[in-house]
Design an enzyme around this catalytic site. Structure first.
Site, PDB file in Angstrom:
ATOM      1  N   GLU A  25      -4.991  -8.309  -2.984  1.00 39.10           N
ATOM      2  CA  GLU A  25      -5.115  -8.420  -1.527  1.00 39.10           C
ATOM      3  C   GLU A  25      -4.306  -7.323  -0.865  1.00 39.10           C
ATOM      4  OE1 GLU A  25      -3.494  -9.669   2.424  1.00 39.10           O
ATOM      5  OE2 GLU A  25      -2.408  -9.427   0.537  1.00 39.10           O
ATOM      6  N   ARG A  38      -7.698 -11.387  11.767  1.00 39.82           N
ATOM      7  CA  ARG A  38      -6.871 -10.850  10.687  1.00 39.82           C
ATOM      8  C   ARG A  38      -7.773 -10.366   9.558  1.00 39.82           C
ATOM      9  NH1 ARG A  38      -1.448 -11.693   9.959  1.00 39.82           N
ATOM     10  NH2 ARG A  38      -0.566 -11.111   7.951  1.00 39.82           N
ATOM     11  N   CYS A  83       0.855  -1.197   0.000  1.00 34.86           N
ATOM     12  CA  CYS A  83       0.000   0.000   0.000  1.00 34.86           C
ATOM     13  C   CYS A  83       0.885   1.238   0.000  1.00 34.86           C
ATOM     14  CB  CYS A  83      -0.891  -0.014   1.236  1.00 34.86           C
ATOM     15  SG  CYS A  83      -2.037   1.355   1.361  1.00 34.86           S
ATOM     16  N   ARG A 120      -8.463  -8.416   6.142  1.00 29.77           N
ATOM     17  CA  ARG A 120      -7.805  -7.993   4.920  1.00 29.77           C
ATOM     18  C   ARG A 120      -8.852  -7.647   3.869  1.00 29.77           C
ATOM     19  NH1 ARG A 120      -4.286  -7.670   7.956  1.00 29.77           N
ATOM     20  NH2 ARG A 120      -2.108  -8.325   7.772  1.00 29.77           N
TER      21      ARG A 120
END
Length: 422
Positions: free
Chosen positions: A190, A234, A143, A236
Protein backbone atom coordinates in the site's frame (compact mmCIF):
# COMPACT_ATOMS: atom_id res chain seq x y z
CA UNK A 1 11.54 -46.26 18.75
CA UNK A 2 11.49 -42.77 20.23
CA UNK A 3 8.38 -41.14 21.54
CA UNK A 4 8.37 -38.60 18.69
CA UNK A 5 9.12 -39.63 15.12
CA UNK A 6 11.48 -37.38 13.13
CA UNK A 7 8.61 -36.03 11.01
CA UNK A 8 6.62 -35.20 14.15
CA UNK A 9 9.54 -33.31 15.63
CA UNK A 10 9.98 -31.24 12.47
CA UNK A 11 6.28 -30.39 12.50
CA UNK A 12 6.47 -29.13 16.09
CA UNK A 13 9.58 -27.11 15.21
CA UNK A 14 7.79 -25.61 12.21
CA UNK A 15 4.88 -24.54 14.42
CA UNK A 16 7.28 -22.92 16.88
CA UNK A 17 9.06 -21.08 14.07
CA UNK A 18 5.78 -19.57 12.93
CA UNK A 19 5.68 -17.83 16.29
CA UNK A 20 9.35 -17.07 16.96
CA UNK A 21 12.41 -16.08 14.99
CA UNK A 22 15.42 -18.37 15.17
CA UNK A 23 17.06 -15.98 17.62
CA UNK A 24 14.00 -15.79 19.88
CA UNK A 25 13.56 -19.56 19.85
CA UNK A 26 17.24 -20.09 20.59
CA UNK A 27 17.00 -17.86 23.66
CA UNK A 28 14.00 -19.78 24.98
CA UNK A 29 15.50 -23.22 24.38
CA UNK A 30 19.07 -22.34 25.41
CA UNK A 31 20.39 -23.38 22.00
CA UNK A 32 22.07 -21.32 19.29
CA UNK A 33 20.24 -19.88 16.29
CA UNK A 34 22.76 -21.73 14.12
CA UNK A 35 21.74 -25.05 15.67
CA UNK A 36 18.06 -24.36 15.08
CA UNK A 37 18.86 -23.48 11.49
CA UNK A 38 20.53 -26.88 11.04
CA UNK A 39 17.39 -28.59 12.41
CA UNK A 40 15.22 -26.65 9.97
CA UNK A 41 17.42 -27.51 6.99
CA UNK A 42 17.42 -31.18 7.95
CA UNK A 43 21.18 -31.29 8.43
CA UNK A 44 20.63 -32.66 11.95
CA UNK A 45 17.52 -34.32 13.37
CA UNK A 46 15.50 -32.38 15.91
CA UNK A 47 16.28 -34.10 19.25
CA UNK A 48 13.27 -35.93 20.64
CA UNK A 49 14.08 -34.55 24.08
CA UNK A 50 13.56 -30.97 22.86
CA UNK A 51 9.99 -31.54 21.65
CA UNK A 52 8.31 -30.98 25.06
CA UNK A 53 10.17 -27.68 25.37
CA UNK A 54 9.04 -26.70 21.88
CA UNK A 55 5.45 -27.52 22.76
CA UNK A 56 5.76 -25.45 25.92
CA UNK A 57 7.03 -22.32 24.16
CA UNK A 58 4.17 -22.70 21.66
CA UNK A 59 1.56 -22.85 24.41
CA UNK A 60 3.24 -19.98 26.27
CA UNK A 61 2.76 -17.60 23.39
CA UNK A 62 0.01 -15.19 24.47
CA UNK A 63 -2.84 -14.98 22.02
CA UNK A 64 -1.60 -18.03 20.09
CA UNK A 65 -4.17 -19.78 17.93
CA UNK A 66 -3.77 -23.26 16.44
CA UNK A 67 -3.41 -23.48 12.68
CA UNK A 68 -6.93 -24.79 12.25
CA UNK A 69 -8.24 -21.53 13.69
CA UNK A 70 -6.43 -19.41 11.10
CA UNK A 71 -6.96 -19.84 7.38
CA UNK A 72 -3.59 -18.34 6.49
CA UNK A 73 -0.64 -16.52 8.06
CA UNK A 74 0.78 -13.10 7.28
CA UNK A 75 3.49 -10.65 8.30
CA UNK A 76 2.91 -6.95 8.94
CA UNK A 77 5.75 -4.71 7.71
CA UNK A 78 5.85 -0.92 8.24
CA UNK A 79 2.87 -1.80 10.37
CA UNK A 80 2.00 1.62 11.80
CA UNK A 81 -0.86 1.04 14.22
CA UNK A 82 -2.11 -2.13 12.56
CA UNK A 83 -4.80 -1.00 10.13
CA UNK A 84 -3.79 -3.49 7.44
CA UNK A 85 -3.54 -6.23 10.06
CA UNK A 86 -7.13 -5.59 11.16
CA UNK A 87 -8.37 -6.10 7.61
CA UNK A 88 -6.54 -9.37 7.10
CA UNK A 89 -7.47 -10.72 10.52
CA UNK A 90 -11.09 -10.15 9.56
CA UNK A 91 -10.46 -12.34 6.50
CA UNK A 92 -9.24 -15.17 8.73
CA UNK A 93 -5.51 -14.54 8.78
CA UNK A 94 -3.06 -14.70 11.70
CA UNK A 95 -0.13 -12.34 12.08
CA UNK A 96 3.19 -14.07 12.83
CA UNK A 97 5.65 -11.15 12.54
CA UNK A 98 5.44 -7.37 12.92
CA UNK A 99 7.89 -4.60 12.13
CA UNK A 100 7.39 -0.93 12.99
CA UNK A 101 10.16 1.50 13.92
CA UNK A 102 8.19 4.33 15.59
CA UNK A 103 8.00 3.74 19.34
CA UNK A 104 4.70 5.60 19.72
CA UNK A 105 3.07 3.57 16.94
CA UNK A 106 4.45 0.47 18.66
CA UNK A 107 2.69 1.52 21.86
CA UNK A 108 -0.68 1.82 20.10
CA UNK A 109 -0.10 -1.45 18.23
CA UNK A 110 0.72 -3.41 21.38
CA UNK A 111 -2.18 -1.86 23.26
CA UNK A 112 -4.56 -3.24 20.63
CA UNK A 113 -2.94 -6.47 19.48
CA UNK A 114 -0.80 -7.52 22.41
CA UNK A 115 2.85 -8.47 22.28
CA UNK A 116 2.51 -12.14 21.35
CA UNK A 117 5.41 -12.17 18.90
CA UNK A 118 7.06 -8.87 19.74
CA UNK A 119 7.54 -5.91 17.43
CA UNK A 120 10.76 -5.64 15.49
CA UNK A 121 11.90 -2.07 15.02
CA UNK A 122 14.20 -1.27 12.11
CA UNK A 123 13.39 -3.76 9.34
CA UNK A 124 16.66 -2.95 7.59
CA UNK A 125 18.46 -4.69 10.46
CA UNK A 126 16.35 -7.86 10.38
CA UNK A 127 17.78 -10.78 8.42
CA UNK A 128 15.11 -12.15 6.09
CA UNK A 129 15.94 -15.71 7.15
CA UNK A 130 14.94 -14.78 10.72
CA UNK A 131 11.38 -13.93 9.66
CA UNK A 132 8.86 -16.76 10.12
CA UNK A 133 7.45 -18.45 7.04
CA UNK A 134 4.15 -16.88 6.03
CA UNK A 135 1.50 -17.05 3.34
CA UNK A 136 0.95 -13.32 2.79
CA UNK A 137 3.25 -10.31 3.11
CA UNK A 138 1.65 -6.96 3.98
CA UNK A 139 3.54 -3.68 3.74
CA UNK A 140 2.61 -0.01 3.70
CA UNK A 141 6.15 0.98 2.79
CA UNK A 142 7.30 4.62 2.50
CA UNK A 143 7.84 6.09 -0.95
CA UNK A 144 11.49 6.86 -1.78
CA UNK A 145 13.26 7.72 -5.05
CA UNK A 146 15.58 5.14 -6.55
CA UNK A 147 19.05 6.23 -7.58
CA UNK A 148 20.01 5.38 -11.14
CA UNK A 149 23.58 6.61 -10.72
CA UNK A 150 24.94 3.29 -9.48
CA UNK A 151 23.33 1.39 -12.34
CA UNK A 152 24.65 3.83 -14.93
CA UNK A 153 28.16 3.53 -13.51
CA UNK A 154 28.06 -0.27 -13.62
CA UNK A 155 26.78 -0.13 -17.19
CA UNK A 156 29.72 2.08 -18.13
CA UNK A 157 32.14 -0.36 -16.50
CA UNK A 158 30.47 -3.33 -18.14
CA UNK A 159 29.66 -4.92 -14.79
CA UNK A 160 26.56 -7.03 -14.30
CA UNK A 161 23.89 -5.71 -12.00
CA UNK A 162 20.37 -6.54 -10.90
CA UNK A 163 17.45 -4.58 -9.56
CA UNK A 164 19.00 -4.85 -6.13
CA UNK A 165 21.45 -2.19 -7.27
CA UNK A 166 18.58 0.09 -8.20
CA UNK A 167 16.58 -0.35 -5.03
CA UNK A 168 19.42 -0.71 -2.52
CA UNK A 169 19.19 1.90 0.20
CA UNK A 170 15.41 2.27 -0.04
CA UNK A 171 12.83 0.65 2.18
CA UNK A 172 11.26 -1.06 -0.81
CA UNK A 173 14.50 -3.03 -1.02
CA UNK A 174 13.61 -4.62 2.31
CA UNK A 175 10.24 -5.70 0.96
CA UNK A 176 12.04 -7.08 -2.07
CA UNK A 177 14.62 -9.08 -0.15
CA UNK A 178 12.03 -10.58 2.22
CA UNK A 179 9.80 -11.66 -0.68
CA UNK A 180 12.83 -13.15 -2.41
CA UNK A 181 13.82 -15.10 0.71
CA UNK A 182 10.42 -16.22 2.02
CA UNK A 183 8.42 -16.50 -1.24
CA UNK A 184 4.96 -15.76 0.22
CA UNK A 185 1.98 -16.97 -1.78
CA UNK A 186 0.68 -13.42 -2.03
CA UNK A 187 1.30 -9.85 -0.94
CA UNK A 188 -0.45 -6.52 -0.57
CA UNK A 189 1.61 -3.35 -0.81
CA UNK A 190 0.00 0.00 0.00
CA UNK A 191 1.22 3.48 -0.83
CA UNK A 192 0.11 7.00 -1.68
CA UNK A 193 -1.51 7.61 -5.05
CA UNK A 194 1.49 9.71 -6.12
CA UNK A 195 3.68 6.60 -6.14
CA UNK A 196 2.71 6.26 -9.81
CA UNK A 197 4.15 9.67 -10.74
CA UNK A 198 6.90 9.82 -8.11
CA UNK A 199 10.34 10.66 -9.50
CA UNK A 200 8.94 11.08 -13.00
CA UNK A 201 7.40 7.60 -12.93
CA UNK A 202 10.75 5.90 -12.34
CA UNK A 203 9.87 4.69 -8.83
CA UNK A 204 6.72 2.86 -9.89
CA UNK A 205 8.37 1.44 -13.01
CA UNK A 206 11.23 -0.04 -11.00
CA UNK A 207 8.86 -1.45 -8.36
CA UNK A 208 6.75 -3.20 -10.99
CA UNK A 209 9.82 -4.58 -12.79
CA UNK A 210 11.22 -5.94 -9.52
CA UNK A 211 7.94 -7.55 -8.48
CA UNK A 212 7.06 -9.00 -11.89
CA UNK A 213 10.36 -9.68 -13.65
CA UNK A 214 12.86 -10.21 -10.85
CA UNK A 215 10.59 -11.89 -8.31
CA UNK A 216 8.18 -13.45 -10.77
CA UNK A 217 4.85 -12.44 -9.25
CA UNK A 218 1.62 -11.57 -11.03
CA UNK A 219 0.86 -8.04 -9.85
CA UNK A 220 -2.38 -6.11 -10.14
CA UNK A 221 -2.10 -2.42 -9.09
CA UNK A 222 -5.08 -0.13 -8.60
CA UNK A 223 -5.77 3.32 -7.12
CA UNK A 224 -8.79 3.04 -4.85
CA UNK A 225 -10.64 5.82 -3.02
CA UNK A 226 -11.43 5.08 0.62
CA UNK A 227 -14.46 7.35 0.22
CA UNK A 228 -16.37 4.21 -0.73
CA UNK A 229 -16.29 3.22 2.95
CA UNK A 230 -15.63 6.36 5.01
CA UNK A 231 -16.59 10.04 4.64
CA UNK A 232 -13.11 10.99 3.43
CA UNK A 233 -11.59 11.44 -0.01
CA UNK A 234 -8.52 9.25 0.33
CA UNK A 235 -6.92 7.72 -2.76
CA UNK A 236 -4.26 5.08 -2.26
CA UNK A 237 -2.55 2.66 -4.61
CA UNK A 238 -2.82 -1.01 -3.70
CA UNK A 239 -0.52 -3.56 -5.35
CA UNK A 240 -1.96 -7.06 -5.10
CA UNK A 241 0.48 -9.83 -6.00
CA UNK A 242 0.24 -13.61 -6.31
CA UNK A 243 2.81 -16.29 -7.09
CA UNK A 244 0.74 -17.18 -10.15
CA UNK A 245 -2.29 -15.86 -11.99
CA UNK A 246 -5.29 -16.76 -9.87
CA UNK A 247 -7.75 -14.56 -11.73
CA UNK A 248 -7.78 -11.59 -9.36
CA UNK A 249 -9.63 -8.85 -11.23
CA UNK A 250 -9.83 -5.34 -9.79
CA UNK A 251 -12.82 -4.40 -11.95
CA UNK A 252 -14.87 -7.21 -10.44
CA UNK A 253 -13.65 -6.35 -6.95
CA UNK A 254 -14.53 -2.66 -7.35
CA UNK A 255 -17.93 -3.57 -8.75
CA UNK A 256 -18.72 -5.33 -5.46
CA UNK A 257 -17.71 -2.29 -3.39
CA UNK A 258 -20.01 0.65 -2.59
CA UNK A 259 -19.89 3.39 -5.22
CA UNK A 260 -17.77 6.43 -4.35
CA UNK A 261 -20.78 8.74 -4.63
CA UNK A 262 -22.75 6.54 -2.24
CA UNK A 263 -20.18 6.61 0.56
CA UNK A 264 -21.12 7.73 4.09
CA UNK A 265 -21.18 11.33 5.30
CA UNK A 266 -19.40 12.93 8.23
CA UNK A 267 -22.42 12.63 10.52
CA UNK A 268 -21.56 8.92 10.74
CA UNK A 269 -18.26 9.64 12.53
CA UNK A 270 -18.89 12.86 14.46
CA UNK A 271 -19.67 12.90 18.16
CA UNK A 272 -23.45 13.48 18.43
CA UNK A 273 -22.94 15.88 21.37
CA UNK A 274 -26.31 14.88 22.81
CA UNK A 275 -24.94 13.22 25.93
CA UNK A 276 -24.98 9.70 24.51
CA UNK A 277 -21.19 9.57 24.25
CA UNK A 278 -20.36 11.14 27.58
CA UNK A 279 -18.41 8.08 28.68
CA UNK A 280 -16.54 7.47 25.41
CA UNK A 281 -12.80 7.15 26.06
CA UNK A 282 -13.29 8.04 29.74
CA UNK A 283 -14.37 11.63 29.00
CA UNK A 284 -11.14 12.29 27.15
CA UNK A 285 -12.89 14.08 24.28
CA UNK A 286 -16.37 14.82 25.64
CA UNK A 287 -17.04 17.20 28.53
CA UNK A 288 -19.49 16.76 31.40
CA UNK A 289 -22.12 18.59 29.32
CA UNK A 290 -21.91 15.94 26.59
CA UNK A 291 -20.25 18.36 24.16
CA UNK A 292 -16.86 18.07 22.49
CA UNK A 293 -14.31 19.66 24.76
CA UNK A 294 -13.49 23.31 24.06
CA UNK A 295 -9.80 22.59 23.49
CA UNK A 296 -10.68 21.24 20.03
CA UNK A 297 -12.26 24.54 18.95
CA UNK A 298 -9.85 26.86 17.14
CA UNK A 299 -8.72 29.97 19.00
CA UNK A 300 -9.65 33.35 17.52
CA UNK A 301 -6.02 33.94 16.64
CA UNK A 302 -5.56 30.64 14.77
CA UNK A 303 -8.91 30.94 12.96
CA UNK A 304 -8.12 34.49 11.82
CA UNK A 305 -4.68 33.37 10.67
CA UNK A 306 -6.06 30.47 8.62
CA UNK A 307 -8.69 32.68 6.98
CA UNK A 308 -6.12 35.32 6.14
CA UNK A 309 -3.68 32.76 4.78
CA UNK A 310 -6.39 31.22 2.64
CA UNK A 311 -7.44 34.59 1.27
CA UNK A 312 -3.84 35.46 0.40
CA UNK A 313 -3.50 32.28 -1.64
CA UNK A 314 -6.89 32.71 -3.31
CA UNK A 315 -5.84 36.14 -4.54
CA UNK A 316 -2.63 34.61 -5.88
CA UNK A 317 -4.64 31.92 -7.63
CA UNK A 318 -3.04 29.10 -5.67
CA UNK A 319 -6.28 27.51 -4.54
CA UNK A 320 -5.15 27.00 -0.94
CA UNK A 321 -7.85 27.14 1.67
CA UNK A 322 -8.81 25.62 4.95
CA UNK A 323 -11.74 23.27 4.59
CA UNK A 324 -14.78 23.78 6.83
CA UNK A 325 -17.28 20.93 6.56
CA UNK A 326 -20.47 19.76 8.21
CA UNK A 327 -22.39 16.53 8.91
CA UNK A 328 -23.68 16.11 5.35
CA UNK A 329 -20.24 16.52 3.74
CA UNK A 330 -17.26 14.31 3.07
CA UNK A 331 -13.82 15.54 4.02
CA UNK A 332 -10.47 16.05 2.43
CA UNK A 333 -7.71 13.54 3.11
CA UNK A 334 -6.66 13.32 6.74
CA UNK A 335 -2.89 13.87 6.87
CA UNK A 336 -0.18 13.23 9.45
CA UNK A 337 0.18 17.02 9.86
CA UNK A 338 -3.39 17.39 11.09
CA UNK A 339 -2.14 18.09 14.62
CA UNK A 340 -0.60 21.40 13.49
CA UNK A 341 -3.75 23.39 12.74
CA UNK A 342 -6.37 20.93 11.45
CA UNK A 343 -6.90 23.12 8.40
CA UNK A 344 -7.74 20.33 5.95
CA UNK A 345 -10.75 19.18 8.00
CA UNK A 346 -12.47 21.72 10.26
CA UNK A 347 -15.93 21.01 11.61
CA UNK A 348 -18.40 23.89 11.38
CA UNK A 349 -19.84 25.18 14.67
CA UNK A 350 -22.17 27.69 13.04
CA UNK A 351 -21.55 31.19 11.73
CA UNK A 352 -21.00 32.73 15.15
CA UNK A 353 -18.54 30.17 16.47
CA UNK A 354 -15.08 29.15 15.37
CA UNK A 355 -14.82 25.69 13.79
CA UNK A 356 -13.14 22.83 15.60
CA UNK A 357 -10.72 20.04 14.86
CA UNK A 358 -11.80 16.44 14.80
CA UNK A 359 -11.06 14.62 18.03
CA UNK A 360 -8.67 11.65 17.79
CA UNK A 361 -11.67 9.30 18.21
CA UNK A 362 -13.37 10.95 15.24
CA UNK A 363 -10.14 10.57 13.27
CA UNK A 364 -10.12 6.87 14.16
CA UNK A 365 -13.69 6.56 12.88
CA UNK A 366 -12.78 8.54 9.76
CA UNK A 367 -10.22 5.81 9.02
CA UNK A 368 -12.75 3.06 9.73
CA UNK A 369 -11.37 1.90 13.09
CA UNK A 370 -13.93 0.49 15.54
CA UNK A 371 -14.60 2.36 18.78
CA UNK A 372 -13.04 -0.58 20.62
CA UNK A 373 -9.67 0.45 19.16
CA UNK A 374 -7.71 1.98 22.02
CA UNK A 375 -5.80 5.27 21.73
CA UNK A 376 -3.06 5.21 24.42
CA UNK A 377 -0.99 8.11 23.06
CA UNK A 378 -1.30 11.90 23.17
CA UNK A 379 -3.61 13.74 20.78
CA UNK A 380 -0.63 14.92 18.73
CA UNK A 381 0.68 11.37 18.30
CA UNK A 382 -2.81 10.04 17.62
CA UNK A 383 -3.37 12.58 14.83
CA UNK A 384 -0.08 11.55 13.22
CA UNK A 385 -0.88 7.85 13.53
CA UNK A 386 -4.35 7.99 12.02
CA UNK A 387 -3.18 10.41 9.33
CA UNK A 388 -0.56 7.85 8.30
CA UNK A 389 -2.92 4.88 8.49
CA UNK A 390 -5.16 3.03 6.04
CA UNK A 391 -8.92 2.90 5.62
CA UNK A 392 -9.59 -0.32 7.52
CA UNK A 393 -12.86 -1.43 5.86
CA UNK A 394 -11.29 -0.93 2.44
CA UNK A 395 -8.38 -3.19 3.39
CA UNK A 396 -10.82 -5.73 4.82
CA UNK A 397 -12.71 -5.76 1.51
CA UNK A 398 -9.51 -6.26 -0.46
CA UNK A 399 -8.39 -9.01 1.92
CA UNK A 400 -11.71 -10.79 1.39
CA UNK A 401 -11.28 -10.43 -2.37
CA UNK A 402 -7.75 -11.83 -2.22
CA UNK A 403 -8.66 -14.74 0.04
CA UNK A 404 -9.84 -17.19 -2.67
CA UNK A 405 -6.49 -16.82 -4.44
CA UNK A 406 -4.60 -17.13 -1.17
CA UNK A 407 -6.46 -20.28 -0.15
CA UNK A 408 -6.01 -21.76 -3.61
CA UNK A 409 -2.24 -21.36 -3.35
CA UNK A 410 -2.03 -22.31 0.34
CA UNK A 411 -4.42 -25.26 0.50
CA UNK A 412 -5.38 -26.00 -3.09
CA UNK A 413 -8.95 -24.81 -2.64
CA UNK A 414 -10.92 -24.20 -5.86
CA UNK A 415 -10.82 -20.66 -7.14
CA UNK A 416 -14.02 -18.74 -6.57
CA UNK A 417 -13.72 -14.99 -6.86
CA UNK A 418 -17.37 -14.17 -6.24
CA UNK A 419 -17.52 -12.16 -3.02
CA UNK A 420 -20.25 -13.09 -0.55
CA UNK A 421 -23.46 -11.14 -0.89
CA UNK A 422 -24.73 -9.02 2.01
Amino acid sequence: MTEFLTADRREVLARARELYTQKELAERLDYTAKQIGRWERGEVDVPAAIVPALQQVISDRAGYRDDHEADFTFIDLFAGIGGIRLGFEEAGGRCVFTSEWDKFAQKTYIENFGDDHGIHGDITKVDASEIPDHDVLLAGFPCQPFSLAGVSKKNALGRPHGFECTTQGTLFFDVQRIIAEKRPKAFLLENVKNLVSHDGGNTFRVIMEVLEKTLGYVVRPMVVDGRRFVPQHRQRILLVGFQQDVGFDWEKVLAKMPAVAEGPRLRSILHPEDGKEADVDDHRYIGADGKVQKKYTLTDRLWQYLQGYAEKHRQAGNGFGCSVVGPTDTSRTLSARYYKDGSEILISRGKRRNPRRLTPRECARLMGYPDTFRIPVSDTRAYKQFGNSVVVPLIAEVAAAMKPGIMHLVKGEPLQFELPQD
